[in-house]
Design a protein around this motif. Structure first.
Motif, PDB file in Angstrom:
ATOM      1  N   ARG A 127       0.735  -1.190   0.038  1.00 19.78           N
ATOM      2  CA  ARG A 127       0.023  -0.118  -0.133  1.00 19.78           C
ATOM      3  C   ARG A 127       0.857   1.005  -0.038  1.00 19.78           C
ATOM      4  O   ARG A 127       0.264   2.265  -0.652  1.00 19.78           O
ATOM      5  CB  ARG A 127      -0.792  -0.058   1.160  1.00 19.78           C
ATOM      6  N   GLN A 128       1.838   1.323   0.739  1.00 20.84           N
ATOM      7  CA  GLN A 128       2.766   2.523   0.781  1.00 20.84           C
ATOM      8  C   GLN A 128       3.839   2.746   0.135  1.00 20.84           C
ATOM      9  O   GLN A 128       4.170   3.942  -0.392  1.00 20.84           O
ATOM     10  CB  GLN A 128       3.167   2.617   2.281  1.00 20.84           C
ATOM     11  N   LEU A 129       4.738   1.663  -0.138  1.00 23.89           N
ATOM     12  CA  LEU A 129       5.914   1.448  -0.981  1.00 23.89           C
ATOM     13  C   LEU A 129       5.620   1.113  -2.516  1.00 23.89           C
ATOM     14  O   LEU A 129       6.354   1.747  -3.343  1.00 23.89           O
ATOM     15  CB  LEU A 129       7.086   0.648  -0.381  1.00 23.89           C
ATOM     16  N   GLN A 130       4.997   0.245  -2.691  1.00 23.47           N
ATOM     17  CA  GLN A 130       4.742  -0.244  -4.144  1.00 23.47           C
ATOM     18  C   GLN A 130       4.219   0.920  -5.189  1.00 23.47           C
ATOM     19  O   GLN A 130       4.797   0.809  -6.243  1.00 23.47           O
ATOM     20  CB  GLN A 130       3.712  -1.320  -4.107  1.00 23.47           C
ATOM     21  N   PRO A 131       3.432   1.732  -4.773  1.00 18.77           N
ATOM     22  CA  PRO A 131       2.986   2.759  -5.670  1.00 18.77           C
ATOM     23  C   PRO A 131       4.099   3.777  -6.058  1.00 18.77           C
ATOM     24  O   PRO A 131       3.961   4.497  -7.308  1.00 18.77           O
ATOM     25  CB  PRO A 131       2.026   3.804  -4.843  1.00 18.77           C
ATOM     26  N   ARG A 132       5.301   3.841  -5.464  1.00 18.94           N
ATOM     27  CA  ARG A 132       6.389   4.535  -5.885  1.00 18.94           C
ATOM     28  C   ARG A 132       6.895   3.796  -7.239  1.00 18.94           C
ATOM     29  O   ARG A 132       7.781   4.598  -7.834  1.00 18.94           O
ATOM     30  CB  ARG A 132       7.551   4.564  -5.019  1.00 18.94           C
ATOM     31  N   VAL A 133       6.872   2.428  -7.389  1.00 20.94           N
ATOM     32  CA  VAL A 133       7.354   1.892  -8.741  1.00 20.94           C
ATOM     33  C   VAL A 133       6.287   2.020  -9.627  1.00 20.94           C
ATOM     34  O   VAL A 133       5.266   1.827  -9.476  1.00 20.94           O
ATOM     35  CB  VAL A 133       7.650   0.447  -8.102  1.00 20.94           C
ATOM     36  N   PRO A 134       6.664   2.775 -10.820  1.00 19.46           N
ATOM     37  CA  PRO A 134       5.807   2.875 -11.989  1.00 19.46           C
ATOM     38  C   PRO A 134       5.396   1.650 -12.532  1.00 19.46           C
ATOM     39  O   PRO A 134       6.265   0.811 -12.582  1.00 19.46           O
ATOM     40  CB  PRO A 134       6.781   3.621 -13.012  1.00 19.46           C
ATOM     41  N   PRO A 135       4.086   1.668 -12.874  1.00 27.30           N
ATOM     42  CA  PRO A 135       3.737   0.310 -13.560  1.00 27.30           C
ATOM     43  C   PRO A 135       3.969  -0.011 -14.827  1.00 27.30           C
ATOM     44  O   PRO A 135       4.105  -1.221 -15.052  1.00 27.30           O
ATOM     45  CB  PRO A 135       2.080   0.643 -13.531  1.00 27.30           C
ATOM     46  N   ILE A 136       4.580   1.010 -15.673  1.00 26.19           N
ATOM     47  CA  ILE A 136       5.190   0.663 -16.912  1.00 26.19           C
ATOM     48  C   ILE A 136       6.563   0.839 -16.829  1.00 26.19           C
ATOM     49  O   ILE A 136       7.255   1.768 -16.308  1.00 26.19           O
ATOM     50  CB  ILE A 136       4.752   1.986 -18.026  1.00 26.19           C
ATOM     51  N   LYS A 137       7.176  -0.371 -17.106  1.00 29.49           N
ATOM     52  CA  LYS A 137       8.577  -0.347 -16.873  1.00 29.49           C
ATOM     53  C   LYS A 137       9.343   0.243 -17.935  1.00 29.49           C
ATOM     54  O   LYS A 137       9.246   0.417 -19.179  1.00 29.49           O
ATOM     55  CB  LYS A 137       9.017  -1.881 -17.304  1.00 29.49           C
ATOM     56  N   PRO A 138      10.522   1.154 -17.776  1.00 29.06           N
ATOM     57  CA  PRO A 138      11.053   2.139 -18.556  1.00 29.06           C
ATOM     58  C   PRO A 138      11.937   1.163 -19.726  1.00 29.06           C
ATOM     59  O   PRO A 138      12.385   0.073 -19.181  1.00 29.06           O
ATOM     60  CB  PRO A 138      11.882   3.173 -17.742  1.00 29.06           C
ATOM     61  N   ALA A 139      12.177   1.715 -20.849  1.00 32.90           N
ATOM     62  CA  ALA A 139      13.331   1.312 -21.604  1.00 32.90           C
ATOM     63  C   ALA A 139      14.480   1.244 -21.127  1.00 32.90           C
ATOM     64  O   ALA A 139      15.042   2.199 -20.791  1.00 32.90           O
ATOM     65  CB  ALA A 139      12.995   1.819 -22.953  1.00 32.90           C
ATOM     66  N   TYR A 140      15.039  -0.095 -21.367  1.00 31.86           N
ATOM     67  CA  TYR A 140      16.796  -0.272 -20.881  1.00 31.86           C
ATOM     68  C   TYR A 140      17.634   0.628 -21.693  1.00 31.86           C
ATOM     69  O   TYR A 140      17.464   0.622 -23.098  1.00 31.86           O
ATOM     70  CB  TYR A 140      16.935  -1.587 -20.576  1.00 31.86           C
ATOM     71  N   VAL A 141      18.399   1.349 -21.145  1.00 30.84           N
ATOM     72  CA  VAL A 141      19.445   1.971 -21.768  1.00 30.84           C
ATOM     73  C   VAL A 141      20.856   1.192 -21.477  1.00 30.84           C
ATOM     74  O   VAL A 141      21.305   1.516 -20.378  1.00 30.84           O
ATOM     75  CB  VAL A 141      19.543   3.559 -21.467  1.00 30.84           C
TER      76      VAL A 141
END
Length: 520
Positions: A127-141
């Protein structure tokens, strides 16, 4: 292609015990002479009492030490010992070349058994920490091209790397001899090596959280040094061998190092299983050492949780990674014991949420625990990867990418070489630990040595790698540039001197000698 075995054979050499030499004609060497039985009996009577010495040259396996076969690397091909399982996945029934986990585009992943567990802390985390992680994974550079390098920078192999916390272009490195190197790779030529800090292997280093101009380092000489990077002046924060060498049974070496900024302490571990704490402000040892691993075994890694600094993760040669509460550090009081099959060379919390655990073990496994609040009896995943070495190398460690908000990208060097256009190269692998897939493997045709030490920049798309005595900086390729980019290579040691004499130049600041064009 199946490995080819050698067809050469070794003859038996018989040396007569008699000191007198006998002349032999060339015809005796070319043709075999058959002697009658009477002649053989007479010769045996003459040579009675003279025992011949027989030297038999046979093939000896380097793995099992038995004769009749060979094992090990032959170029880019690894020949397995028939008495041992597969060198890569440690399973029977196939060889390393035909291992199902050895695929260039997708490494195999072994899903470990896991029991379902309900924990209120895990619910709070979701509930508290997981929302900080974006649901869409960014593209790897992926930094996959060598931008600059310093060749033969250290006098011995590189053991650890660390980026400066505020200056993005400064890289610090330690080596087996105890030297500390400071390299400004933005200017390439600006480099410094402090040789009088430690007497032997520099195992770990961390910056002072209150002063980015000072660095803590642990060494196998049993000392913690605090070095001013501007002047190179260092003082010993702790010395576990004040009386010098008194034998291997009493010589203490320091390996793991972590700085807890909330408590203001420096945490270090030794080769006997003990943890020590020193106060940053007073530079004094705080309390008696605590036994946190099996007595007499090395504790090689320490890591504090980024959100809960009281949680401490340690790993060592007793095949365990252990989670501790720093408010209650006692022998046998660990919160969890994560069992492995072999030595655990590194263990880290995830850099953003601190909810995941990543370990590297010498059984060629990278293990992942997705939640520290769930059931930790079994890992969530086991990824097969080649990092079990049988030579004198710095231990391989899977490192997080602190810029990856999904906490799924790690980097680690590969031990087994691959054949790339006839060259045996050891690539550096980027692995998605959520799926076990190999995201990218970066290599350069000029780097033929193994790269066990790798560090991703915490703020920029840069990878620093230590291969033997050299340092390399990798950056992403720019697609808009049609021509291949020139790499700036700074040559040190004997190579730089020879090249300077060849061009009639005695200065390292001349860029004409530092430009190096890649074969690729």
């Amino acid at each position: 292609m199946a490995p080819q075995s050698r067809t050469s054979w070794f003859p038996e050499v018989v040396i007569d015990g008699d000191t007198e030499s006998e002349e032999s004609s060339s015809s005796d060497a070319d043709e075999e002479e058959v002697l009658p039985e009477e002649t053989i009996e007479e010769e045996s009577k003459k040579n009675k009492g003279k025992t011949p010495i027989t030297i038999s040259l046979k093939k000896v396996c380097k793995v099992c030490k038995k004769t009749g076969h060979e094992a090990g690397f032959r170029g880019a091909t690894y020949i397995d010992c028939p008495m041992k399982p597969c060198f890569l996945c440690k399973m029977h029934g196939h060889t390393t070349m035909t291992c199902p986990h050895r695929v260039t585009t997708d490494y195999g992943i072994v899903t470990a058994p896991r029991k379902s567990a309900t924990n209120p802390l895990e619910f709070v985390f979701q509930r508290q920490l997981q929302p900080r992680v974006p649901p869409i994974k960014p593209a790897y550079v992926i930094p996959d091209q060598v931008h600059c390098a310093v060749i033969r920078y250290h006098s011995r192999r590189v053991t650890c790397l660390e980026f400066h916390p505020t200056n993005n272009s400064i890289l610090l490195s330690g080596d087996k001899k105890g030297q500390l190197g400071i390299w400004d790779f933005g200017k390439v030529h600006e480099k410094t090596v402090y040789e009088n800090i430690h007497n032997c292997i520099l195992n770990n280093m961390k910056f002072n959280p209150t002063n980015d101009g000072s660095l803590y380092a642990t060494s196998s000489d049993g000392t913690i040094s605090c070095t001013d990077l501007e002047t190179g002046i260092s003082f010993s924060l702790m010395n576990l061998n004040p009386n010098g060498w008194e034998g291997p049974s009493s010589w203490r070496m320091l390996y793991g190092l972590e700085v807890n900024s909330d408590k203001g302490v420096v945490l270090v571990t030794d080769n006997f299983g003990y943890l020590y704490m020193a106060d940053i402000r007073s530079n004094n040892v705080m309390c008696e050492p605590n036994l946190i691993h099996k007595k007499g075994t090395k504790v090689v890694g320490l890591n504090c949780n980024p959100l809960q600094p009281d949680l401490l993760l340690s790993c060592g040669n007793d095949h365990f990674a252990r989670i501790w509460d720093m408010r209650r550090l006692e022998a046998g009081s660990s919160l969890y014991n994560l069992e492995h099959k072999r030595v655990v060379s590194s263990a880290y919390f995830s850099p953003l949420s601190g909810s995941k655990i990543l370990t590297t073990s010498l059984d060629n496994r990278i293990r992942v625990w997705d939640s520290i609040f769930g059931n930790l009896d079994y890992p969530s995943r086991e990824i097969v990867h080649s990092h079990d070495f049988n030579r004198y190398l710095t231990a391989f460690r899977a490192e997080w990418d602190a810029k990856d908000s999904s906490e799924s990208l790690v980097v680690i060097g590969r031990y087994i070489s691959e054949n790339y256009d006839g060259a045996a190269l050891h690539p550096i692998d980027f692995i998605n630990i959520s799926t076990g897939q190999l995201v990218a493997e970066v290599m350069d045709p000029n780097i033929t040595t193994i790269s066990p030490v790798n560090k991703l920049h915490p703020r920029e798309d840069i990878l620093a790698s230590g291969s033997s005595r050299s340092l390399f900086i990798w950056r992403p390729k720019k697609p808009d540039i049609a021509q291949p980019r020139e790499k700036r290579m700074l040559l040190c040691g004997e190579v730089g001197k020879k090249l300077s004499k060849k061009h009639g130049n005695n200065s390292d600041d001349d860029s004409d000698n530092d430009i190096f064009r890649s074969k690729g």
